[in-house]
Write an enzyme that holds these catalytic residues in place. Structure first.
Site, PDB file in Angstrom:
ATOM      1  N   ASP A 173       0.866  -1.174   0.000  1.00 18.35           N
ATOM      2  CA  ASP A 173       0.000   0.000   0.000  1.00 18.35           C
ATOM      3  C   ASP A 173       0.902   1.223   0.000  1.00 18.35           C
ATOM      4  O   ASP A 173       1.651   1.430   0.965  1.00 18.35           O
ATOM      5  CB  ASP A 173      -0.922   0.008   1.224  1.00 18.35           C
ATOM      6  CG  ASP A 173      -2.025   1.047   1.108  1.00 18.35           C
ATOM      7  OD1 ASP A 173      -1.724   2.194   0.711  1.00 18.35           O
ATOM      8  OD2 ASP A 173      -3.187   0.729   1.417  1.00 18.35           O
ATOM      9  N   THR A 232     -12.698  -8.488  -4.428  1.00 18.05           N
ATOM     10  CA  THR A 232     -13.926  -7.977  -3.823  1.00 18.05           C
ATOM     11  C   THR A 232     -13.922  -6.453  -3.824  1.00 18.05           C
ATOM     12  O   THR A 232     -14.771  -5.838  -3.183  1.00 18.05           O
ATOM     13  CB  THR A 232     -14.062  -8.459  -2.368  1.00 18.05           C
ATOM     14  OG1 THR A 232     -12.888  -8.054  -1.628  1.00 18.05           O
ATOM     15  CG2 THR A 232     -14.198  -9.972  -2.295  1.00 18.05           C
ATOM     16  N   ALA A 233     -12.955  -5.848  -4.524  1.00 17.03           N
ATOM     17  CA  ALA A 233     -12.790  -4.393  -4.489  1.00 17.03           C
ATOM     18  C   ALA A 233     -13.683  -3.733  -5.517  1.00 17.03           C
ATOM     19  O   ALA A 233     -14.808  -3.326  -5.210  1.00 17.03           O
ATOM     20  CB  ALA A 233     -11.319  -4.034  -4.703  1.00 17.03           C
ATOM     21  N   ASP A 258     -16.113 -11.042  -7.272  1.00 16.94           N
ATOM     22  CA  ASP A 258     -17.400 -10.556  -6.781  1.00 16.94           C
ATOM     23  C   ASP A 258     -17.796  -9.273  -7.490  1.00 16.94           C
ATOM     24  O   ASP A 258     -18.936  -8.833  -7.376  1.00 16.94           O
ATOM     25  CB  ASP A 258     -17.319 -10.308  -5.271  1.00 16.94           C
ATOM     26  CG  ASP A 258     -18.663  -9.883  -4.688  1.00 16.94           C
ATOM     27  OD1 ASP A 258     -19.642 -10.620  -4.858  1.00 16.94           O
ATOM     28  OD2 ASP A 258     -18.716  -8.790  -4.071  1.00 16.94           O
ATOM     29  N   GLU A 263     -21.558  -4.272 -14.566  1.00 19.77           N
ATOM     30  CA  GLU A 263     -22.438  -5.019 -13.657  1.00 19.77           C
ATOM     31  C   GLU A 263     -23.892  -4.737 -13.988  1.00 19.77           C
ATOM     32  O   GLU A 263     -24.333  -3.591 -13.888  1.00 19.77           O
ATOM     33  CB  GLU A 263     -22.127  -4.639 -12.204  1.00 19.77           C
ATOM     34  CG  GLU A 263     -20.725  -5.052 -11.798  1.00 19.77           C
ATOM     35  CD  GLU A 263     -20.414  -4.828 -10.323  1.00 19.77           C
ATOM     36  OE1 GLU A 263     -21.283  -4.280  -9.603  1.00 19.77           O
ATOM     37  OE2 GLU A 263     -19.330  -5.221  -9.879  1.00 19.77           O
ATOM     38  N   HIS A 282     -21.551  -9.183  -6.747  1.00 15.96           N
ATOM     39  CA  HIS A 282     -21.250  -8.007  -5.923  1.00 15.96           C
ATOM     40  C   HIS A 282     -21.970  -8.066  -4.576  1.00 15.96           C
ATOM     41  O   HIS A 282     -22.663  -7.128  -4.170  1.00 15.96           O
ATOM     42  CB  HIS A 282     -21.613  -6.724  -6.664  1.00 15.96           C
ATOM     43  CG  HIS A 282     -20.837  -5.528  -6.167  1.00 15.96           C
ATOM     44  ND1 HIS A 282     -20.433  -4.514  -6.993  1.00 15.96           N
ATOM     45  CD2 HIS A 282     -20.389  -5.189  -4.937  1.00 15.96           C
ATOM     46  CE1 HIS A 282     -19.795  -3.586  -6.290  1.00 15.96           C
ATOM     47  NE2 HIS A 282     -19.747  -3.990  -5.031  1.00 15.96           N
ATOM     48  N   ILE A 283     -21.776  -9.182  -3.889  1.00 14.16           N
ATOM     49  CA  ILE A 283     -22.458  -9.362  -2.601  1.00 14.16           C
ATOM     50  C   ILE A 283     -21.486  -9.703  -1.468  1.00 14.16           C
ATOM     51  O   ILE A 283     -21.935 -10.092  -0.389  1.00 14.16           O
ATOM     52  CB  ILE A 283     -23.566 -10.441  -2.678  1.00 14.16           C
ATOM     53  CG1 ILE A 283     -23.085 -11.724  -3.391  1.00 14.16           C
ATOM     54  CG2 ILE A 283     -24.790  -9.909  -3.401  1.00 14.16           C
ATOM     55  CD1 ILE A 283     -22.226 -12.625  -2.572  1.00 14.16           C
ATOM     56  N   ALA A 284     -20.181  -9.533  -1.676  1.00 11.68           N
ATOM     57  CA  ALA A 284     -19.229  -9.855  -0.617  1.00 11.68           C
ATOM     58  C   ALA A 284     -19.550  -9.084   0.665  1.00 11.68           C
ATOM     59  O   ALA A 284     -19.411  -9.607   1.767  1.00 11.68           O
ATOM     60  CB  ALA A 284     -17.797  -9.561  -1.068  1.00 11.68           C
ATOM     61  N   GLY A 285     -19.979  -7.859   0.514  1.00 10.23           N
ATOM     62  CA  GLY A 285     -20.279  -7.038   1.684  1.00 10.23           C
ATOM     63  C   GLY A 285     -21.731  -7.058   2.106  1.00 10.23           C
ATOM     64  O   GLY A 285     -22.115  -6.313   3.015  1.00 10.23           O
TER      65      GLY A 285
END
Length: 310
Positions: A173, A232-233, A258, A263, A282-285
């Site tokens: 990072d 998942t980003a 994800d 989309e 797109h449901i990881a969160g």
């Protein structure tokens, strides 16, 4: 005096909607995201809008919402919101920072375990009378290296879960200092060193011009041949065509996506029959618990902003 109007254009926890409706006029319709003219009409006199990741808060939508003063985001990514244009118009953008981080962290751990073990896609074969024990001998997570690209809140919540499995963890990072990573029990690495050595690469960076296609054909080719990639980003960080080609060619061990460049994907058939690929929409969160947390947090903060500016 009429009550301030809140438009909710995507799905939200019903209890949070009810809490808002007790204090404001609320138009809650999760289909508005797919009907831009109707959404624009609904925003003509609305000071507040609540969205997830599909509603594009930019351009024509902002022009149609002259009274808009606050946008609540049911999630944390802001690439569907023109934050600069909102700031210029005096519109406050409120993300649900932290409220779904545990759900994403659990998803990443589940995905890496499934991909490393490689045993959980055999139901149809066994039901058909096969017994493929040798073919399904997978790998353990312990002692393997998990590489985190980005070291924000979600990545940090993954660390103790991964270490509990006996994994080693590295991260890259450019914003976070190496000493901070070491304090979190993580080895700092450059991106290319991490890509080339990690058994599992998990992405946790926003989509920007710098990160678009960050994981391109060159970096996918540099991964270990048995490594797995988890995104998942945001879609667009991974070159999907290059990833599919690598999986079909057996050049990496597996992947979980994800998020996607479009989309829903405009060419979903490109993923058909790709080996060792897990896809989710797109449901990881998004879990029952995180939806309640995210919705309650945004309802509370949007309400507070409307009352502050009333």
């Amino acid at each position: 005096m009429s009550r301030a109007r809140i438009v909710v254009s995507e799905f939200m926890d019903e209890d949070a909607v009810a809490a808002l409706a007790a204090r404001f006029e609320v138009l809650y319709d999760a289909t508005l995201v797919d009907d831009p003219p109707r959404l624009a009409a609904a925003l003509a006199d609305a000071p507040a809008l609540i969205v997830r990741n599909r509603t594009q808060v930019r351009g024509a939508l902002l022009e149609a919402a002259p009274r808009l003063s606050v946008v609540g985001r049911l999630g944390v990514g802001l690439d569907n919101i023109d934050v600069t244009a909102c700031a210029e118009r005096g519109i406050r953008v409120i993300p649900a920072t932290g409220a779904n981080a545990d759900a994403v962290a659990e998803y990443v751990i589940a995905a890496l375990l499934i991909l490393l073990r490689g045993a959980f896609g055999a139901t149809a074969r066994i039901a058909a009378g096969e017994w493929p024990r040798t073919a399904l001998t997978g790998r353990e997570a312990q002692r393997r290296l998990l590489g985190l690209v980005g070291f924000g809140d979600i990545a940090r919540r993954i660390v103790p879960r991964a270490r509990a499995l006996g994994m080693r963890v590295a991260a890259c990072d450019p914003v976070i200092g190496e000493e901070e990573m070491r304090r979190q029990g993580v080895d700092p690495m450059t991106l290319d060193a991490l890509i080339g050595t990690a058994d599992v690469v998990s992405l946790h960076v926003p989509l920007t011009e710098t990160t678009r296609r960050l994981i391109d054909a060159r970096r996918i080719a540099a991964m270990r041949p048995d490594a797995v990639l988890i995104n998942t980003a945001r879609g667009g960080i991974v070159d999907e065509a290059a990833l599919v080609a690598a999986l079909r060619g057996g050049r990496i061990g597996g992947a979980a996506l994800d998020v996607f460049e479009d989309e829903p994907p405009e060419e979903p058939e490109r993923f058909a029959g790709v080996p060792n690929l897990l896809l989710t929409p797109h449901i990881a969160g998004v879990t029952q618990e995180s939806n309640r947390r995210v919705s309650a947090l945004i309802a509370e903060r949007v309400a507070a902003e409307l009352e502050r500016t009333a």
